[in-house]
Design a protein around this motif. Structure first.
Motif, PDB file in Angstrom:
ATOM      1  N   SER A 149      24.979  91.095  51.450  1.00 47.93           N
ATOM      2  CA  SER A 149      24.617  91.079  50.036  1.00 47.93           C
ATOM      3  C   SER A 149      25.891  91.312  49.240  1.00 47.93           C
ATOM      4  O   SER A 149      26.942  91.663  49.805  1.00 47.93           O
ATOM      5  N   ILE A 150      25.831  91.140  47.931  1.00 46.21           N
ATOM      6  CA  ILE A 150      27.023  91.318  47.119  1.00 46.21           C
ATOM      7  C   ILE A 150      27.531  92.762  47.179  1.00 46.21           C
ATOM      8  O   ILE A 150      28.742  93.015  47.218  1.00 46.21           O
ATOM      9  N   GLY A 151      26.604  93.710  47.236  1.00 46.30           N
ATOM     10  CA  GLY A 151      27.000  95.114  47.334  1.00 46.30           C
ATOM     11  C   GLY A 151      27.678  95.425  48.659  1.00 46.30           C
ATOM     12  O   GLY A 151      28.671  96.158  48.704  1.00 46.30           O
ATOM     13  N   ALA A 161      31.163  93.874  48.694  1.00 48.46           N
ATOM     14  CA  ALA A 161      32.071  94.640  47.839  1.00 48.46           C
ATOM     15  C   ALA A 161      32.560  95.889  48.570  1.00 48.46           C
ATOM     16  O   ALA A 161      33.751  96.214  48.538  1.00 48.46           O
ATOM     17  N   LYS A 162      31.637  96.565  49.254  1.00 53.40           N
ATOM     18  CA  LYS A 162      31.993  97.788  49.971  1.00 53.40           C
ATOM     19  C   LYS A 162      32.939  97.500  51.132  1.00 53.40           C
ATOM     20  O   LYS A 162      33.925  98.209  51.349  1.00 53.40           O
ATOM     21  N   THR A 199      35.455  94.837  43.738  1.00 54.01           N
ATOM     22  CA  THR A 199      34.312  95.249  42.941  1.00 54.01           C
ATOM     23  C   THR A 199      33.259  94.135  42.858  1.00 54.01           C
ATOM     24  O   THR A 199      33.574  92.950  42.965  1.00 54.01           O
ATOM     25  N   VAL A 200      32.014  94.539  42.655  1.00 55.00           N
ATOM     26  CA  VAL A 200      30.930  93.583  42.452  1.00 55.00           C
ATOM     27  C   VAL A 200      31.228  92.704  41.242  1.00 55.00           C
ATOM     28  O   VAL A 200      30.977  91.496  41.250  1.00 55.00           O
ATOM     29  N   ARG A 201      31.785  93.320  40.212  1.00 55.57           N
ATOM     30  CA  ARG A 201      32.128  92.585  38.993  1.00 55.57           C
ATOM     31  C   ARG A 201      33.130  91.474  39.289  1.00 55.57           C
ATOM     32  O   ARG A 201      33.004  90.359  38.778  1.00 55.57           O
ATOM     33  N   LEU A 219      33.604  89.955  42.216  1.00 51.79           N
ATOM     34  CA  LEU A 219      32.938  88.920  43.022  1.00 51.79           C
ATOM     35  C   LEU A 219      32.124  87.984  42.127  1.00 51.79           C
ATOM     36  O   LEU A 219      32.122  86.770  42.333  1.00 51.79           O
ATOM     37  N   ARG A 220      31.435  88.552  41.168  1.00 54.95           N
ATOM     38  CA  ARG A 220      30.653  87.719  40.245  1.00 54.95           C
ATOM     39  C   ARG A 220      31.563  86.825  39.414  1.00 54.95           C
ATOM     40  O   ARG A 220      31.237  85.665  39.153  1.00 54.95           O
ATOM     41  N   GLN A 224      18.768  86.638  45.164  1.00 54.55           N
ATOM     42  CA  GLN A 224      19.845  87.516  45.608  1.00 54.55           C
ATOM     43  C   GLN A 224      20.949  86.712  46.291  1.00 54.55           C
ATOM     44  O   GLN A 224      20.677  85.780  47.053  1.00 54.55           O
ATOM     45  N   ARG A 225      22.187  87.051  46.025  1.00 56.69           N
ATOM     46  CA  ARG A 225      23.320  86.374  46.656  1.00 56.69           C
ATOM     47  C   ARG A 225      23.430  86.769  48.131  1.00 56.69           C
ATOM     48  O   ARG A 225      23.247  87.942  48.471  1.00 56.69           O
TER      49      ARG A 225
END
Length: 251
Positions: free
Chosen positions: A5-7, A10-11, A16-18, A20-21, A38-39
């Protein structure tokens, strides 16, 4: 099959999630979507992200990276030429810092007094110039990928001689500010300092005024910078004093 998932991505990637978006809006990443929207990032996305980050560390803009990744055959000469320009720019920054240190050393050898605050400021500036990766952790925390691109463009628009002059003068200005911490921020000496301070930073903000708010937010929160991040070129007390002097000037 790898699927994050995007989270989770990112981890695992430290991005950051921001960011990636933002990469997605710029057409650099195109993750699949579940029925709920959901991505989902697969192996191909992770490999592309690694390439993006390596090229970013090499100094390329996102627009340049997008062009390179879209090309079937990489223009090796162009890629290496751009890397050469980046290394030359970094060398120029190092030379400017070396010039500052050399000038301070010459002054000491000629019997001039260089106070501890000035010496510490020079050392901090040198540490900052040599810690690009550490600074990236701070930038990723406080700036969107788009803002980072604007910072880079604004800095490149500042004439080289102006940049070098600022790099030479910062350590002394910071040291002089440290010496005034604890005094009246409305006093003439403090007001003179804040005018110099603003003149030094204004060379960037004149190019892109919208960057001022992001910079202020970052230094307001310097106590919470990543523990493995860079050494700030000045203390929180110096920053608070500058803000108090600015407030006094506006009142």
């Amino acid at each position: 099959m790898t699927a994050y998932s995007i989270g989770e991505l990112a981890k695992r990637s430290g991005i950051t999630v921001r960011a990636l978006r933002y990469y997605e809006t710029q057409g650099l990443l195109a993750p699949l979507r579940t029925e709920s929207g959901q991505r989902v990032y697969g192996t191909r996305d992770i490999l592309r992200l690694q390439q993006i980050q390596m090229l970013k560390q090499a100094g390329f803009s996102l627009a340049q990276i997008k062009t390179m990744m879209a090309e079937q055959a990489v223009d090796a000469a162009r890629l290496l030429g751009m890397q050469q320009e980046l290394l030359q720019a970094r060398l120029a920054e190092t030379d400017a810092m070396l010039e500052t240190v050399t000038s301070a050393l010459r002054a000491v050898r000629e019997g001039q007094t260089v106070d501890l605050s000035t010496l510490c400021s020079i050392i901090k500036q040198g540490e900052s110039a040599m810690s690009e990766e550490k600074w990236q952790k701070v930038w990723d925390t406080y700036y969107t990928a788009e803002e980072q691109e604007r910072w880079k463009a604004a800095k490149e628009a500042v004439p080289e001689d102006v940049q070098k002059a600022c790099e030479r003068n910062w350590p002394t200005l910071i040291a002089r500010t440290e010496a005034l911490v604890g005094t009246d921020p409305a006093a003439p000496e403090a007001q003179a300092i804040v005018k110099e301070w603003n003149a030094m930073t204004q060379v960037i903000y004149d190019v892109d005024p919208s960057l001022m708010r992001s910079a202020a937010r970052m230094y307001d929160d310097m106590d919470n910078w990543p523990k493995d991040g860079p050494v700030s070129p000045f203390s929180k007390e110096v920053w608070d004093f500058i803000k108090a002097a600015e407030a006094a000037a506006e009142s």
